[in-house]
Enzyme design. Structure first.
Site, PDB file in Angstrom:
ATOM      1  N   GLU A 130       7.473  13.301   9.046  1.00  0.00           N
ATOM      2  CA  GLU A 130       8.244  13.433  10.294  1.00  0.00           C
ATOM      3  C   GLU A 130       7.849  12.296  11.232  1.00  0.00           C
ATOM      4  O   GLU A 130       6.803  11.663  11.024  1.00  0.00           O
ATOM      5  CB  GLU A 130       7.916  14.788  10.953  1.00  0.00           C
ATOM      6  CG  GLU A 130       8.286  15.958  10.065  1.00  0.00           C
ATOM      7  CD  GLU A 130       7.976  17.310  10.699  1.00  0.00           C
ATOM      8  OE1 GLU A 130       7.510  17.342  11.871  1.00  0.00           O
ATOM      9  OE2 GLU A 130       8.224  18.321  10.032  1.00  0.00           O
ATOM     10  N   GLY A 134       2.828  11.587   9.517  1.00  0.00           N
ATOM     11  CA  GLY A 134       2.910  10.844   8.252  1.00  0.00           C
ATOM     12  C   GLY A 134       1.652  11.087   7.457  1.00  0.00           C
ATOM     13  O   GLY A 134       1.560  12.069   6.707  1.00  0.00           O
ATOM     14  N   ILE A 160      12.679   9.493   4.217  1.00  0.00           N
ATOM     15  CA  ILE A 160      12.861  10.313   3.013  1.00  0.00           C
ATOM     16  C   ILE A 160      13.639   9.509   1.959  1.00  0.00           C
ATOM     17  O   ILE A 160      14.830   9.206   2.156  1.00  0.00           O
ATOM     18  CB  ILE A 160      13.603  11.637   3.361  1.00  0.00           C
ATOM     19  CG1 ILE A 160      12.877  12.356   4.523  1.00  0.00           C
ATOM     20  CG2 ILE A 160      13.702  12.528   2.127  1.00  0.00           C
ATOM     21  CD1 ILE A 160      11.395  12.606   4.321  1.00  0.00           C
ATOM     22  N   GLN A 336       2.284 -18.540  -4.313  1.00  0.00           N
ATOM     23  CA  GLN A 336       1.577 -19.785  -3.995  1.00  0.00           C
ATOM     24  C   GLN A 336       1.712 -20.797  -5.134  1.00  0.00           C
ATOM     25  O   GLN A 336       1.957 -21.980  -4.916  1.00  0.00           O
ATOM     26  CB  GLN A 336       0.089 -19.460  -3.741  1.00  0.00           C
ATOM     27  CG  GLN A 336      -0.680 -20.560  -3.064  1.00  0.00           C
ATOM     28  CD  GLN A 336      -0.203 -20.775  -1.618  1.00  0.00           C
ATOM     29  OE1 GLN A 336       0.490 -19.942  -1.048  1.00  0.00           O
ATOM     30  NE2 GLN A 336      -0.544 -21.915  -1.066  1.00  0.00           N
ATOM     31  N   HIS A 338       4.073 -21.034  -7.213  1.00  0.00           N
ATOM     32  CA  HIS A 338       5.450 -21.536  -7.269  1.00  0.00           C
ATOM     33  C   HIS A 338       5.784 -22.477  -6.106  1.00  0.00           C
ATOM     34  O   HIS A 338       6.875 -23.062  -6.086  1.00  0.00           O
ATOM     35  CB  HIS A 338       6.464 -20.378  -7.273  1.00  0.00           C
ATOM     36  CG  HIS A 338       6.629 -19.738  -8.618  1.00  0.00           C
ATOM     37  ND1 HIS A 338       5.802 -18.735  -9.069  1.00  0.00           N
ATOM     38  CD2 HIS A 338       7.521 -19.969  -9.617  1.00  0.00           C
ATOM     39  CE1 HIS A 338       6.182 -18.367 -10.276  1.00  0.00           C
ATOM     40  NE2 HIS A 338       7.219 -19.095 -10.638  1.00  0.00           N
ATOM     41  N   GLY A 340       7.177 -23.983  -2.753  1.00  0.00           N
ATOM     42  CA  GLY A 340       8.376 -23.666  -1.967  1.00  0.00           C
ATOM     43  C   GLY A 340       9.377 -22.836  -2.743  1.00  0.00           C
ATOM     44  O   GLY A 340      10.039 -21.959  -2.179  1.00  0.00           O
ATOM     45  N   GLU A 363       3.255   7.469  -0.162  1.00  0.00           N
ATOM     46  CA  GLU A 363       2.504   8.446  -0.975  1.00  0.00           C
ATOM     47  C   GLU A 363       1.000   8.272  -0.806  1.00  0.00           C
ATOM     48  O   GLU A 363       0.238   8.284  -1.781  1.00  0.00           O
ATOM     49  CB  GLU A 363       2.959   8.372  -2.438  1.00  0.00           C
ATOM     50  CG  GLU A 363       4.449   8.725  -2.507  1.00  0.00           C
ATOM     51  CD  GLU A 363       5.002   8.913  -3.888  1.00  0.00           C
ATOM     52  OE1 GLU A 363       4.219   9.212  -4.796  1.00  0.00           O
ATOM     53  OE2 GLU A 363       6.231   8.767  -4.030  1.00  0.00           O
ATOM     54  N   THR A 365      -1.419   6.089   2.198  1.00  0.00           N
ATOM     55  CA  THR A 365      -1.736   4.680   2.489  1.00  0.00           C
ATOM     56  C   THR A 365      -3.100   4.312   1.884  1.00  0.00           C
ATOM     57  O   THR A 365      -3.868   5.190   1.473  1.00  0.00           O
ATOM     58  CB  THR A 365      -1.815   4.456   4.019  1.00  0.00           C
ATOM     59  OG1 THR A 365      -2.897   5.268   4.520  1.00  0.00           O
ATOM     60  CG2 THR A 365      -0.517   4.808   4.727  1.00  0.00           C
TER      61      THR A 365
HETATM   62  C1  LIG Z   1      10.173   3.302   1.775  1.00  0.00           C
HETATM   63  C2  LIG Z   1       9.462   4.582   2.079  1.00  0.00           C
HETATM   64  C3  LIG Z   1       9.755   5.714   1.350  1.00  0.00           C
HETATM   65  C4  LIG Z   1       9.144   6.946   1.677  1.00  0.00           C
HETATM   66  N1  LIG Z   1       9.523   8.079   0.998  1.00  0.00           N
HETATM   67  C5  LIG Z   1       9.105   9.288   1.467  1.00  0.00           C
HETATM   68  C6  LIG Z   1       9.652  10.491   0.902  1.00  0.00           C
HETATM   69  O1  LIG Z   1      10.458  10.484  -0.020  1.00  0.00           O
HETATM   70  N2  LIG Z   1       9.261  11.683   1.445  1.00  0.00           N
HETATM   71  C7  LIG Z   1       8.369  11.764   2.476  1.00  0.00           C
HETATM   72  O2  LIG Z   1       8.069  12.879   2.921  1.00  0.00           O
HETATM   73  N3  LIG Z   1       7.807  10.630   3.009  1.00  0.00           N
HETATM   74  C8  LIG Z   1       8.173   9.402   2.538  1.00  0.00           C
HETATM   75  N4  LIG Z   1       7.650   8.252   3.094  1.00  0.00           N
HETATM   76  C9  LIG Z   1       6.679   8.358   4.172  1.00  0.00           C
HETATM   77  C10 LIG Z   1       5.305   7.825   3.814  1.00  0.00           C
HETATM   78  O3  LIG Z   1       4.663   8.704   2.931  1.00  0.00           O
HETATM   79  C11 LIG Z   1       4.533   7.592   5.137  1.00  0.00           C
HETATM   80  O4  LIG Z   1       5.109   6.454   5.750  1.00  0.00           O
HETATM   81  C12 LIG Z   1       3.059   7.402   4.915  1.00  0.00           C
HETATM   82  O5  LIG Z   1       2.447   8.590   4.491  1.00  0.00           O
HETATM   83  C13 LIG Z   1       2.358   6.903   6.171  1.00  0.00           C
HETATM   84  O6  LIG Z   1       2.682   7.673   7.276  1.00  0.00           O
HETATM   85  P1  LIG Z   1       3.165   6.957   8.633  1.00  0.00           P
HETATM   86  O7  LIG Z   1       4.221   5.987   8.281  1.00  0.00           O
HETATM   87  O8  LIG Z   1       3.496   8.017   9.609  1.00  0.00           O
HETATM   88  O9  LIG Z   1       1.909   6.142   9.138  1.00  0.00           O
HETATM   89  P2  LIG Z   1       0.726   6.724  10.032  1.00  0.00           P
HETATM   90  O10 LIG Z   1       0.210   7.980   9.449  1.00  0.00           O
HETATM   91  O11 LIG Z   1       1.163   6.732  11.445  1.00  0.00           O
HETATM   92  O12 LIG Z   1      -0.368   5.589   9.836  1.00  0.00           O
HETATM   93  C14 LIG Z   1      -0.289   4.320  10.503  1.00  0.00           C
HETATM   94  C15 LIG Z   1      -1.497   3.515  10.056  1.00  0.00           C
HETATM   95  O13 LIG Z   1      -2.707   4.157  10.486  1.00  0.00           O
HETATM   96  C16 LIG Z   1      -3.527   4.416   9.366  1.00  0.00           C
HETATM   97  N5  LIG Z   1      -4.229   5.662   9.585  1.00  0.00           N
HETATM   98  C17 LIG Z   1      -3.705   6.879   9.836  1.00  0.00           C
HETATM   99  N6  LIG Z   1      -4.682   7.773   9.998  1.00  0.00           N
HETATM  100  C18 LIG Z   1      -5.845   7.126   9.792  1.00  0.00           C
HETATM  101  C19 LIG Z   1      -7.216   7.525   9.778  1.00  0.00           C
HETATM  102  N7  LIG Z   1      -7.575   8.795   9.970  1.00  0.00           N
HETATM  103  N8  LIG Z   1      -8.156   6.591   9.538  1.00  0.00           N
HETATM  104  C20 LIG Z   1      -7.791   5.302   9.326  1.00  0.00           C
HETATM  105  N9  LIG Z   1      -6.527   4.871   9.319  1.00  0.00           N
HETATM  106  C21 LIG Z   1      -5.558   5.775   9.550  1.00  0.00           C
HETATM  107  C22 LIG Z   1      -2.590   4.480   8.165  1.00  0.00           C
HETATM  108  O14 LIG Z   1      -3.264   4.259   6.929  1.00  0.00           O
HETATM  109  C23 LIG Z   1      -1.606   3.373   8.514  1.00  0.00           C
HETATM  110  O15 LIG Z   1      -2.182   2.146   8.184  1.00  0.00           O
HETATM  111  C24 LIG Z   1       8.191   7.006   2.730  1.00  0.00           C
HETATM  112  C25 LIG Z   1       7.859   5.840   3.442  1.00  0.00           C
HETATM  113  C26 LIG Z   1       8.485   4.651   3.133  1.00  0.00           C
HETATM  114  C27 LIG Z   1       8.117   3.421   3.947  1.00  0.00           C
END
Ligand SMILES: Cc1cc2nc3c(=O)[nH]c(=O)nc-3n(C[C@H](O)[C@H](O)[C@H](O)COP(=O)(O)OP(=O)(O)OC[C@H]3O[C@@H](n4cnc5c(N)ncnc54)[C@H](O)[C@@H]3O)c2cc1C
Length: 389
Positions: A130, A134, A160, A336, A338, A340, A363, A365
């Site tokens: 949401e 995340g 999603i 790199q 390759h 340009g 899935e 980070t």
């Molecule tokens: C192309 C794409 C497809 C996706 N598909 C799905 C899907 O099908 N279903 C679904 O439900 N979700 C999906 N997602 C969501 C995805 O799983 C989230 O984007 C991801 O889990 C990260 O959450 P966030 O973007 O809110 O980042 P945030 O949680 O806000 O994190 C921002 C940054 O802070 C870091 N961070 C957060 N907390 C901490 C901590 N405690 N300590 C250190 N660092 C921290 C994170 O690692 C990241 O670098 C998708 C995302 C993308 C980009």
């Protein structure tokens, strides 16, 4: 310790390699051209045609149980197959797949959701993320309130995958705020016709996730997947599957990219010699090859643990973390090498560059994998010696 592949594993891998080379890779040029015109790279009818070709050769449902017409292959075999598919950027996948958590469906739900998804007649999406939740998925706020035989869902999901073209969503909503994620989150199977809306999100890659809006969406109680209050466990199981499959696919991409880099290095002459003769280039190739090999074994160990029925979460987090970081380093070096040309849209290097960046974010980070790995070690759930220690 026997690290050789079984005859079956070798044969299946060879079949997939041939299929990808003959049927999928020839589409690369078309896919690139279309994507550059902001069109869909591989149309659903083309994907279906490829899947049907594979199906007619008996290749259908890699991990799907035999009782549903699948091949019910194990995790190691699935990882090997995913690596082969990863050798092309054409967004191909074999047919006959359904989300692992749909197997928790009851008989009626299986007929309506699981079986049509396996057969490719319906498309699912997985909705937990949401705008305000995340990495910290336990903070989801989408609310489901019981009203007679129904639940009424309100909230927003974001990022999603397939959210704009899915027929139904596995939506995670809070059903008991007092309990939070531990007993207070439930998974609902929600058809698009029940009233949720979607809008696509433009990203730097070719993946088109969507944001979904639930505005008083009424869902029958019978559409709860699994048990009321136990949705968070299902969400973790769904996400867990990707932790060895995502890096498995990256291995294939890295193998192909390295082949391209070596080919270019052998033929590109500067200062009177091919750049392949320069140590600076050789070291980039050597480091990349070592790292891809290390990644392969991290992925295969994690998959092997799954097949053995062991708790593989630690190994999977290691594979996911290393795979994301190393695949991005490899594609950067390949660009790199390759020069340009690597930066142009004439070659697919830049496409992989953009696509592989996602593997460090979705899935779980990098930071979340590190959090899991260090927590396991510090709390004594895992040891630095691994499972052999
Ligand atoms: C192309 C794409 C497809 C996706 N598909 C799905 C899907 O099908 N279903 C679904 O439900 N979700 C999906 N997602 C969501 C995805 O799983 C989230 O984007 C991801 O889990 C990260 O959450 P966030 O973007 O809110 O980042 P945030 O949680 O806000 O994190 C921002 C940054 O802070 C870091 N961070 C957060 N907390 C901490 C901590 N405690 N300590 C250190 N660092 C921290 C994170 O690692 C990241 O670098 C998708 C995302 C993308 C980009």
């Amino acid at each position: 310790m026997d690290l050789t592949l079984t005859t079956e594993e070798q044969e299946v891998r060879k079949w997939v390699r041939t299929f990808v080379d003959k049927e999928v890779r020839p589409l690369e040029h078309t896919v690139l051209e279309r994507e550059r015109r902001h069109e869909i790279g591989l149309r659903p009818d083309e994907l279906k045609e490829l899947q049907n070709k594979a199906k007619s050769a008996g290749f259908f449902g890699v991990q799907t149980p035999e009782k549903y017409g699948g091949m019910e292959l194990g995790a190691v075999m699935s990882a090997l197959i995913e690596t082969e598919i990863g050798r092309t950027f054409v967004p191909f996948r074999f047919g006959g797949h359904a989300d692992n958590i749909l197997y928790y469906a009851n008989d009626q739900q299986k007929d309506t959701y699981l079986v049509p998804t396996i057969n490719g007649d319906r498309k699912s999406c997985f909705g937990i993320t949401e705008p305000g939740a995340g990495s910290d998925a336990k903070q989801i706020r989408t609310r489901a309130v019981r009203d007679g035989d129904d639940w009424v869902i309100n909230g927003e999901k974001t990022f999603i995958s397939s959210g704009h073209d899915a027929d139904f969503c596995m939506v995670f909503a809070v059903t008991d705020p007092g309990k939070g994620a531990d007993g207070g989150v439930t998974c609902f199977l929600v058809d698009r016709e029940m009233g949720w809306t979607s809008s696509p999100i433009d990203t730097m890659g070719e993946w088109g996730p969507a944001s979904l809006t639930f505005d008083n969406v009424r869902v029958p109680h019978a559409n709860i997947l699994g048990e009321e209050g136990h949705g968070f466990d299902l969400a973790m199981q769904w996400i867990g599957r990707g932790r060895y499959m995502i890096p498995a696919r990256s291995i294939g991409a890295c193998e192909r990219l390295l082949d391209m880099a070596m080919e270019h290095a052998r033929t590109r002459v500067t200062f009177g010699k091919p750049i392949a003769d320069r140590q600076a280039i050789q070291w980039m190739i050597a480091d990349s090859a070592v790292e891809v090999e290390a990644l392969r074994w991290l992925v295969l160990v994690a998959a092997w643990q799954v097949d053995q029925g062991m708790d593989s979460r630690h190994a999977q987090s290691m594979a996911k973390l290393f795979g994301g970081i190393k695949a991005n380093e490899v594609v950067d070096r390949v660009m790199q090498i390759h020069g340009g040309m690597g930066y142009t849209r004439e070659l697919p290097v830049e496409r992989w560059y953009r696509e592989l960046r996602l593997t460090r974010i979705y899935e779980g980070t990098d930071e979340m994998q590190r959090r899991t790995i260090s927590r396991n070690l510090l709390k004594g759930y895992a040891r630095v010696q691994g499972h052999l220690g």
